[in-house]
Enzyme design. Sequence first.
Site, mmCIF file in Angstrom:
data_model
loop_
_atom_site.group_PDB
_atom_site.id
_atom_site.type_symbol
_atom_site.label_atom_id
_atom_site.label_comp_id
_atom_site.label_asym_id
_atom_site.label_seq_id
_atom_site.Cartn_x
_atom_site.Cartn_y
_atom_site.Cartn_z
ATOM 1 C CG HIS B 36 -2.086 -0.874 1.177
ATOM 2 N ND1 HIS B 36 -1.983 -2.233 1.167
ATOM 3 C CD2 HIS B 36 -3.414 -0.603 1.121
ATOM 4 C CE1 HIS B 36 -3.202 -2.769 1.108
ATOM 5 N NE2 HIS B 36 -4.087 -1.799 1.082
ATOM 6 C CE LYS B 104 -6.902 -12.455 10.936
ATOM 7 N NZ LYS B 104 -6.705 -13.278 12.108
HETATM 8 S S1 SF4 Z 1 -6.458 -19.098 13.077
HETATM 9 FE FE1 SF4 Z 1 -5.264 -18.427 14.864
HETATM 10 S S2 SF4 Z 1 -3.144 -18.428 14.203
HETATM 11 FE FE2 SF4 Z 1 -4.430 -18.486 12.362
HETATM 12 S S3 SF4 Z 1 -4.732 -16.342 11.730
HETATM 13 FE FE3 SF4 Z 1 -6.429 -16.847 13.080
HETATM 14 S S4 SF4 Z 1 -5.753 -16.252 15.149
HETATM 15 FE FE4 SF4 Z 1 -3.924 -16.341 13.847
#
Ligand code: SF4
Lengths: 289, 197
Positions: B36, B104
């Site tokens: 970015h 996410k």
């Molecule tokens: S599943 Fe657990 S280790 Fe994997 S990205 Fe999500 S919080 Fe991080």
Amino acid sequence: MIKLPEPVDQVVVNLLRLANTKIPEDIGWALEAAGMWENNPVAYTQIGAIMDNLKKAEHMGRPMCQDTGIPVFYVCGRFDSSIAAQIAKGVERATAEIPLRPNTVDPLTRENHGSNLGPGMPIIHYIPEEGDFTEITVLPKGAGSENMTRLGMLNPSDGVQGVEDFIVDAVLDAGGRPCPPTVIGVGIGGMSDTCAEMAKMALACPLDVENPDKTLREMEERIFVRLNKSGLGPMGLGGATTCLGVRIKKAACHTASLPVAVSIGCWATRRASARITDHGVEYAQGAVL
Amino acid sequence: MTNLVTPLTEETVRSLRLGDTVFVNGPIVTGRDEAHIRALGLRAEGKETPPQLDGCVLYHCGPIMRQTEDGWQVVAAGPTTSARMNRLEPEMIREFGIRAIIGKGGMSAEVAEAMRECGCVYLAATGGAAVSLAEGLGACTGVEWLDLGMAEALWSFRADRLGPLIVAMDAEGNSLYEQVRGSLVRDARSRPLPRTG
Ligand code: SF4
């Protein structure tokens, strides 16, 4: 020097491979059960995607999550002072061989040496015990969930209700960041350091092993229900599955203190143990500690 | 369930609704913090930027890649926390006409505003589902800025059913994360609590 049937560094490579590629049975079952009771379509899709990913990771022998975390070790039974260096060697080899993501950096310069080692690493807790065995347990923990850890020095008068509210708030404020559905590890009592240590160690306790302490067991149940009725859901996108289980440990504390620590384990709550005896090495994923 | 084919048109993007499940097919790029910063820096200096950024689907992801005889191959590619890019994303959306962001955890109100203005959506990938999502990314078609490191480089892929992804922020300024946060129940009770103290 205590002689073991297999080099410890090799045992550590095997342990990290097992922990990162295969979810412990109890967590797998809890996820499967969540898939059955979830009727929010978005949440159902998330659980389905997690299960699908777990099957592929195990089948292909690849880490289930790209964040292979920082491994926390617990060594029980009989051991000598050479074991730390051997575990370190195992971590370095596993990083190159599995491979694991090199996550360890200097906290200020952020320099990464690519080996997952560095001052203070690997983190090892020692629990000496009588008997002709050495048991090594590893919990690899990613940053998404670790960054949501919360420690509170509550007022003794806050009581059980205050402790439960503190835990629920810690999980709900974390929202989708620790990749829910999560496993909630809790430490109550001790001092600030032992309290946080207990919370993380609680994540080694499988969801299907009953807490022997009745008061703690009832607290676990109440918090579990509250969290799953909160509506946060998988990945914070809404739904009935916010947590897979709550595990609480306690220790005595100062009469003027009430320390509480919350360590959140993501859906990828990983663990593996190796029990080394004169007859060989046995691997398992049902750690208790 | 909707199969989206990139490049996405504004009309397609504006027709997506909160909570829809989609899969993405076709050209897609990955980029995190450093990509970015570099993209916006080059743009500010009036220098050339990689054409694959224009109107792209941008995946917040630092993949684990492996170099094989046939070129680069993706090993693991889960989403990273998008909130880290909150400060830079509104300008990215306005400058490069980004049509969809995959990540996410969701993004800020300022990002939602830029998305509403320009016609862009936020698609939530399942956190940690690195193996499935790597499969969905399909073939690697190129890489820019490898000097930023493997995780921070600008990787290009031809996605093949990347998903499932949830429309978590639409092109009208609505956010599923905000809705869930706003209706959280903090004190649901199962049975009376024992007396304390
Ligand atoms: S599943 Fe657990 S280790 Fe994997 S990205 Fe999500 S919080 Fe991080």
